[in-house]
Design a protein around this motif. Structure first.
Motif, PDB file in Angstrom:
ATOM      1  N   ASP A 116     -29.559   4.087  19.274  1.00 16.24           N
ATOM      2  CA  ASP A 116     -29.863   4.199  17.848  1.00 16.24           C
ATOM      3  C   ASP A 116     -30.539   5.536  17.579  1.00 16.24           C
ATOM      4  O   ASP A 116     -31.057   6.191  18.496  1.00 16.24           O
ATOM      5  N   GLU A 117     -30.532   5.935  16.327  1.00 17.58           N
ATOM      6  CA  GLU A 117     -31.265   7.131  15.922  1.00 17.58           C
ATOM      7  C   GLU A 117     -32.726   6.990  16.363  1.00 17.58           C
ATOM      8  O   GLU A 117     -33.351   5.952  16.150  1.00 17.58           O
ATOM      9  N   GLY A 118     -33.252   8.002  17.004  1.00 19.77           N
ATOM     10  CA  GLY A 118     -34.649   7.957  17.422  1.00 19.77           C
ATOM     11  C   GLY A 118     -34.865   7.474  18.845  1.00 19.77           C
ATOM     12  O   GLY A 118     -35.967   7.629  19.393  1.00 19.77           O
ATOM     13  N   ASP A 119     -33.849   6.878  19.475  1.00 23.78           N
ATOM     14  CA  ASP A 119     -33.986   6.472  20.877  1.00 23.78           C
ATOM     15  C   ASP A 119     -34.073   7.718  21.775  1.00 23.78           C
ATOM     16  O   ASP A 119     -33.407   8.731  21.524  1.00 23.78           O
ATOM     17  N   VAL A 120     -34.878   7.625  22.824  1.00 23.82           N
ATOM     18  CA  VAL A 120     -35.018   8.746  23.771  1.00 23.82           C
ATOM     19  C   VAL A 120     -33.755   8.824  24.632  1.00 23.82           C
ATOM     20  O   VAL A 120     -33.391   7.850  25.300  1.00 23.82           O
ATOM     21  N   VAL A 121     -33.092   9.975  24.610  1.00 26.49           N
ATOM     22  CA  VAL A 121     -31.797  10.096  25.304  1.00 26.49           C
ATOM     23  C   VAL A 121     -31.835  11.096  26.458  1.00 26.49           C
ATOM     24  O   VAL A 121     -30.798  11.393  27.048  1.00 26.49           O
ATOM     25  N   ASP A 122     -33.021  11.620  26.784  1.00 23.58           N
ATOM     26  CA  ASP A 122     -33.095  12.618  27.857  1.00 23.58           C
ATOM     27  C   ASP A 122     -34.045  12.200  28.977  1.00 23.58           C
ATOM     28  O   ASP A 122     -34.576  13.040  29.701  1.00 23.58           O
ATOM     29  N   ASP A 123     -34.244  10.873  29.132  1.00 28.09           N
ATOM     30  CA  ASP A 123     -35.192  10.375  30.140  1.00 28.09           C
ATOM     31  C   ASP A 123     -34.644   9.080  30.743  1.00 28.09           C
ATOM     32  O   ASP A 123     -34.614   8.040  30.086  1.00 28.09           O
ATOM     33  N   ALA A 124     -34.208   9.161  32.012  1.00 27.26           N
ATOM     34  CA  ALA A 124     -33.569   8.012  32.671  1.00 27.26           C
ATOM     35  C   ALA A 124     -34.539   6.892  32.992  1.00 27.26           C
ATOM     36  O   ALA A 124     -34.123   5.793  33.369  1.00 27.26           O
TER      37      ALA A 124
END
Length: 316
Positions: free
Chosen positions: A237-245
């Motif tokens: 979703d918009e705002g979810d962190v997408v650069d941290d596994a």
């Protein structure tokens, strides 16, 4: 695939390889992690809905040949399948788009990763190499886990042994950016779900199994008919962190079904082909791009460096 030009990244990659060698020993011709594996071939057929997410070639074609590698954790080539350290299991998929043209998915059976950056992962491996996991008190590993709660959560996450490679779910831990033909982009993470259903063994049942039970079982299973998996993408979703596994998205995020992998046969000359193939965590295909997760460039460099080393080892 090219080696990155960032000298610090290459140096960190080399340090990580040295740490794997220190922990598992040097095993020429094998991967420094996920050394014990087997490869199968089959086909990927996308769903009609998949094109709404990505315009990538294997998403818009009727079907694409695939090569899949199942593996155990660790850099120990003969690790018993029922050793607890053999979890999480690996599942790497190569979509063969044309001669010398491909894109890959690299996944494993634990949802997540212990660290956000490669430097943190190096610290984790160094702590592991100098500690006895059975006696953590006062050890470097205890200190690291105490100061890195995400790594502690990963270490403590249940990692039960599967009854079969065909009955395990696998997770692409880093987010990718998917773009469709209309130019609409969304971030998502892969999930690969077995058609046969997920089935795990308790500790006693796993201990009673043979040292090669998973590899024997998948060979017997594939001889009887196709082994199938659904390939899904959990969409951010918009705002979810997408650069941290290390960060999980809420379970209510949409799951979009990309298609089905049907595996039909073992790869011919399996040992040689495992030595030659170098999977790439970065998609490098139109319609699917890497996110800004710092692990992606690092993992790609490590895979390439270790792959070149593996190919240079003499054939057994």
């Amino acid at each position: 695939m090219p080696l990155p030009t960032d000298e610090r990244l290459i140096a960190l990659s080399q340090e990580l390889l040295q740490q794997f060698d220190a922990i598992f020993g040097l095993n020429p011709g094998f991967r420094p992690a996920h050394a014990k594996g087997t490869m199968l071939t089959g086909t990927f057929i996308p769903t009609a809905a998949a094109a709404s997410l990505s315009k990538a070639p294997h998403i818009v074609r009727a079907s694409t040949p695939v090569t899949v590698r199942f593996s155990n954790s660790t850099g120990v080539p003969l690790i018993p399948d029922n050793d607890p350290n053999a979890n999480p299991r690996g599942f790497a998929v190569r979509f063969n788009l044309a001669e010398h043209v491909h894109t890959d998915i690299v996944s494993h059976s634990t949802d997540g990763f212990p660290t956000h950056t490669g430097q943190e992962f190096l610290e984790f491996l160094k702590a592991l190499a100098t500690s006895d996991p059975a006696n953590l008190k006062g050890s470097p590993l205890e200190a690291f886990l105490g100061s890195h709660p995400k790594a502690l959560a990963f270490v403590q996450a249940p990692k039960p042994a599967p009854s079969s490679f065909a009955r395990e779910a696998y997770f692409g831990v880093t987010a990718m950016k998917f773009t469709n033909k209309d130019g609409v982009s969304r971030f998502g993470r892969y999930r690969i779900v077995p058609e046969a259903g997920v089935e795990h063994l308790d500790d006693a049942a796993a201990a009673a199994k043979s040292a090669n039970y998973l590899f024997d079982e998948i060979a017997e299973r594939i001889a009887k008919g196709p082994v199938k998996y659904r390939v899904l993408v959990q969409v951010a979703d918009e705002g979810d962190v997408v650069d941290d596994a290390t960060i999980h998205w809420p379970e209510d995020r949409k799951l979009l079904e990309l298609g089905t992998i049907s595996l039909i046969a073992p790869v011919a000359d399996d040992a040689h082909e495992q030595k030659q193939i170098i999977f790439d965590p970065i998609p490098r295909v139109e319609g699917i791009e890497p996110s800004d997760d710092p692990l992606l460039e690092l993992r790609a460099a490590i895979y390439l460096l270790s792959g070149r080393r593996r190919r240079a080892a003499p054939e057994k």
